[in-house]
Enzyme design. Structure first.
Site, PDB file in Angstrom:
ATOM      1  N   TYR A 233       0.671  -0.752   0.001  1.00 53.16           N
ATOM      2  CA  TYR A 233      -0.325   0.062  -0.027  1.00 53.16           C
ATOM      3  C   TYR A 233       0.560   0.975  -0.326  1.00 53.16           C
ATOM      4  CZ  TYR A 233      -4.874  -0.238  -0.260  1.00 53.16           C
ATOM      5  OH  TYR A 233      -5.895  -0.435  -0.487  1.00 53.16           O
TER       6      TYR A 233
ATOM      7  N   GLU B  10      -0.591   4.974  -0.574  1.00 45.93           N
ATOM      8  CA  GLU B  10      -1.799   5.431  -1.370  1.00 45.93           C
ATOM      9  C   GLU B  10      -0.696   7.408  -1.019  1.00 45.93           C
ATOM     10  OE1 GLU B  10      -5.181   5.360   1.707  1.00 45.93           O
ATOM     11  OE2 GLU B  10      -6.149   4.506   0.127  1.00 45.93           O
TER      12      GLU B  10
ATOM     13  N   ASP C 142      -6.461  11.385 -25.608  1.00 42.00           N
ATOM     14  CA  ASP C 142      -6.526   9.743 -25.260  1.00 42.00           C
ATOM     15  C   ASP C 142      -5.864   9.922 -26.675  1.00 42.00           C
ATOM     16  OD1 ASP C 142      -6.968   8.000 -24.794  1.00 42.00           O
ATOM     17  OD2 ASP C 142      -9.474   7.723 -24.416  1.00 42.00           O
TER      18      ASP C 142
ATOM     19  N   THR D  31      -3.697   4.530 -22.355  1.00 41.49           N
ATOM     20  CA  THR D  31      -3.292   3.234 -21.270  1.00 41.49           C
ATOM     21  C   THR D  31      -1.736   2.966 -21.785  1.00 41.49           C
ATOM     22  OG1 THR D  31      -3.657   2.504 -23.450  1.00 41.49           O
ATOM     23  CG2 THR D  31      -5.916   2.298 -22.214  1.00 41.49           C
TER      24      THR D  31
ATOM     25  N   LYS E  54      -1.756  -1.156 -24.501  1.00 39.65           N
ATOM     26  CA  LYS E  54      -1.533  -1.688 -26.137  1.00 39.65           C
ATOM     27  C   LYS E  54      -0.852  -0.801 -27.335  1.00 39.65           C
ATOM     28  CE  LYS E  54      -6.936   0.485 -25.259  1.00 39.65           C
ATOM     29  NZ  LYS E  54      -8.186   1.058 -25.474  1.00 39.65           N
TER      30      LYS E  54
ATOM     31  N   ARG F 206      -0.564  -3.963 -18.234  1.00 37.96           N
ATOM     32  CA  ARG F 206      -2.454  -3.115 -18.144  1.00 37.96           C
ATOM     33  C   ARG F 206      -2.161  -1.654 -17.132  1.00 37.96           C
ATOM     34  NH1 ARG F 206      -7.460  -4.779 -20.855  1.00 37.96           N
ATOM     35  NH2 ARG F 206      -6.215  -6.396 -21.752  1.00 37.96           N
TER      36      ARG F 206
END
Ligand SMILES: *Cc1c(COP(=O)(O)O)cnc(C)c1O
Length: 485
Positions: free
Chosen positions: A78, A80, A233, A259, A262, A268
């Protein structure tokens, strides 16, 4: 199951003896030992990927190195917050990993760190877009994006006459712009006209099923004219941009999302880039600075997300290192060559293409002139190990039964396919299409069509033969990412 677990324990007597646990599980069992059912399924999926022709334009085969980072202990942490400002302890290594990923992201796109920054925490492309909206828009602010049936993305504000489908259209007011039905190109003139009337706060340039280059300069001019922010984008094309083989949106946009899985061929995930430094100088000579950095970072965390997916960030960093190499540039050049070879070969085989060809990694086949549609051809293709997806063509009425088939070259190029291999791929597609044509003449509705494929012995035999030829062809090519085949 029980037998497998016992075997695993027998294999590790020392560990068993030195632990005070009263149960046998150590967490060190392999997937095959621990969960043979899932292992089996993953093996099946591996086989499917290796034996098939992967033409889905948004997919690719990630490297083994990136997959190793993805499947690593980074999953456990973790963190954050951001490097140096975390809400958890033990983040000293994670900080280095996130900073390395940021640095490599800027390098892969040849960006000056004084002028651009990047947030590498978005979980994927859609969350990256929503983070940007959250950063720069208030609820009900207006946006414009390419309509989904015309090749845009859901997250750019898609809605129908009766339904606000995308959350983007629920929280913001969206007006789409369209593709010119004759040319198959973005209708910049209409976009400009609409933008003058609609006065959007943000205009988005980005596509999921568009085979031509985007005129970013034109978008910038329109945005300046109506005082809109400009978001590019580049989810589909970011690998081509990193390879430097198509124009870069960074020359003109205020914000860029992408992304990473791709054409960029990484783990991913998603990224959001923002401009930094001086935005403009006012009449009195005072510098007006960009304020996007804090806004985007706060939108990603704490506004939208919790803990970063550090395993994904690690996998993205590995891919970004690859993306800065000459080999990657050569790969992207080959993607373009292969898409062009596929496009040429399709035309020679009597297929119609939206816009008549391609300048990027994909082609959009318009099957309507052949009396066919995307759903029928996709179904036959899928049955013979060609994976592609149905897609709307400009002017399509139904998204459920669209007229197009979208074909991308990125994934198979990662397996070493060259132009002549793509010609062979088109031959296979033509054979599958011929089967679809034949079955369409013998059936009525799509449901009947699908039932016929399951029951007619002639067609079943024909498809089995085609599938066999395709599997034998595909399996010969190497597969990045898999170490154990
Ligand atoms: C794929 C895509 C996205 C969304 O990415 P996900 O990772 O599927 O959420 C966003 N925008 C465009 C243009 C895309 O093609």
């Amino acid at each position: 199951m029980r037998r497998v677990i016992l075997k695993a324990v027998e294999g590790r007597p020392l560990l068993r003896l030195t632990t005070s646990r009263s149960y046998a599980w150590t967490g060190q069992e392999s997937l095959a030992e621990d969960d043979p059912e899932m292992w089996q399924l993953i093996s099946q999926e591996k086989r499917r990927q290796m034996e098939g022709l992967e033409l889905i334009a948004s997919e690719n085969f990630c490297s083994r190195a990136a997959l190793e980072a993805l499947g690593s202990c980074l999953n456990n942490k973790y963190s954050e917050g951001y490097p140096g400002q975390r809400y958890y302890g033990g983040t000293e290594v994670i900080d280095k990993i996130e900073l390395l990923c940021q640095k490599r992201a800027l390098e892969a796109f040849r960006l000056d760190k004084e002028l651009w920054g990047v947030n590498v925490q978005p979980y994927s492309g859609s969350p990256a877009n929503f983070a940007v909206y959250t950063a720069v828009l208030a609820p009900h602010d207006r946006i414009m994006g390419l309509d989904l049936p015309d090749g845009g993305h859901l997250t750019h504000g898609f809605m129908t006459e009766t339904k606000r489908v995308s959350a983007t259209s629920v929280y913001f007011e969206s007006m789409p712009y369209k593709i010119h039905s004759q040319t198959g190109l973005i209708d910049y003139e209409k976009l400009h006209e609409s933008a003058k009337l609609f006065k959007p706060k943000l205009i988005i340039a980005g596509t999921s099923a568009y085979s031509r280059l985007i005129d970013y300069k034109r978008f910038r001019e329109i945005c300046d004219d109506v005082k809109a922010l400009f978001l590019a984008d580049m989810a589909h094309i970011s690998g081509l941009v990193a390879g430097g083989v198509i124009p870069s949106p960074f020359d003109y946009a205020d914000l860029v999302t992408t992304t990473t899985h791709k054409t960029l061929r990484g783990a991913r995930s998603g990224m959001a880039f923002f401009r930094k430094g001086v935005r403009s100088v006012d009449k009195s000579g005072k510098q007006i600075m960009y304020d996007l950095e804090t806004k985007v970072n706060q939108a990603v965390f704490p506004a939208l997300q919790g803990g970063p997916h550090n395993h994904a960030i690690g996998g993205v960093a590995v891919a970004l290192k690859q993306a800065a190499t000459q080999e990657f540039k050569a790969y992207q050049q080959q993607v373009l060559k292969n898409a062009k070879a596929m496009s040429k070969s399709l035309i020679e085989n009597g297929f119609n293409l939206v816009s008549g060809g391609t300048d990027n990694h994909l082609v959009l086949v318009d099957l309507r002139p052949r009396g066919l549609d995307g759903a029928r051809v996709e179904t036959v293709c899928n049955k013979v190990s060609i994976t592609a997806n149905k897609n709307t063509c400009p002017g399509d009425k139904s998204a459920m039964n669209p007229g197009g088939l979208r074909l991308g070259a990125a994934a198979l190029t990662s397996r070493g396919f060259m132009e002549s291999d793509f010609e062979k791929v088109v031959d296979f597609i033509a054979e599958a299409t011929a089967i679809a044509t034949e079955v369409k003449t013998k059936t009525n509705k799509l449901k009947d069509f699908k039932a016929f494929l399951e029951t007619d012995e002639d067609v079943i035999a024909k498809m089995a033969q085609l599938k066999k030829a395709i599997n034998e062809f595909a399996i010969r090519f190497p597969m990045p990412g898999f170490s154990d085949h």
